[in-house]
Write a protein that holds these residues in place. Structure first.
Motif, PDB file in Angstrom:
ATOM      1  N   ALA A 117       0.839  -1.195   0.000  1.00  0.00           N
ATOM      2  CA  ALA A 117       0.000   0.000   0.000  1.00  0.00           C
ATOM      3  C   ALA A 117       0.874   1.245   0.000  1.00  0.00           C
ATOM      4  N   LYS A 118       0.671   2.118  -0.983  1.00  0.00           N
ATOM      5  CA  LYS A 118       1.412   3.366  -1.073  1.00  0.00           C
ATOM      6  C   LYS A 118       0.616   4.428  -0.336  1.00  0.00           C
ATOM      7  N   THR A 119       1.232   5.015   0.706  1.00  0.00           N
ATOM      8  CA  THR A 119       0.533   5.971   1.550  1.00  0.00           C
ATOM      9  C   THR A 119       1.544   6.931   2.155  1.00  0.00           C
ATOM     10  N   HIS A 120       1.199   7.546   3.269  1.00  0.00           N
ATOM     11  CA  HIS A 120       2.155   8.384   3.981  1.00  0.00           C
ATOM     12  C   HIS A 120       2.092   8.052   5.467  1.00  0.00           C
ATOM     13  N   SER A 121       3.144   8.410   6.168  1.00  0.00           N
ATOM     14  CA  SER A 121       3.312   8.002   7.568  1.00  0.00           C
ATOM     15  C   SER A 121       2.151   8.417   8.463  1.00  0.00           C
ATOM     16  N   GLY A 122       1.543   9.544   8.166  1.00  0.00           N
ATOM     17  CA  GLY A 122       0.414   9.993   8.976  1.00  0.00           C
ATOM     18  C   GLY A 122      -0.782   9.071   8.909  1.00  0.00           C
TER      19      GLY A 122
END
Length: 106
Positions: A59-64
């Motif tokens: 899954a490509k996402t961001h740390s938040g």
């Protein structure tokens, strides 16, 4: 919000479970994209060597988004102890990273 890009990995025991989980993650806005690949995993469980076909979700996402995504995976996963790993992305194309941020702003 921490918008450092990352990849969150998990595995599923069936293709149907992997596809349902991938689609639910994207629909929930927890990842911009989830890739599913067929893999063979070797591991020890309850002291015995295991060899299992699995489906790897990236899954490509961001740390938040990681805490919510990890909880989302655990709530819906069939495994007793699902893999949920966050891998930092240290570089990437600026256009792709901008799209990723926009797609996961919730």
């Amino acid at each position: 919000m921490n918008d450092n890009p990352c990849v969150v990995m998990t595995t599923a025991g069936t293709e149907d479970e992997a596809e349902q989980l991938a689609e639910a993650i994207v629909e929930a806005g927890l990842a911009a994209c989830v890739q599913v690949q067929h893999v063979r995993s070797f591991y020890k469980w309850d002291g015995a060597m295991q060899r299992s076909p699995e489906w790897l979700l990236m899954a490509k996402t961001h740390s938040g988004r990681f805490p919510a995504l990890a909880a989302f995976i655990r709530e819906r996963h069939s495994y007793e102890t699902p893999e949920v790993l966050q891998l930092p992305v240290t570089a990437g194309s600026s256009d792709y990273l901008a799209w990723l941020r926009t797609a996961t702003q919730g």
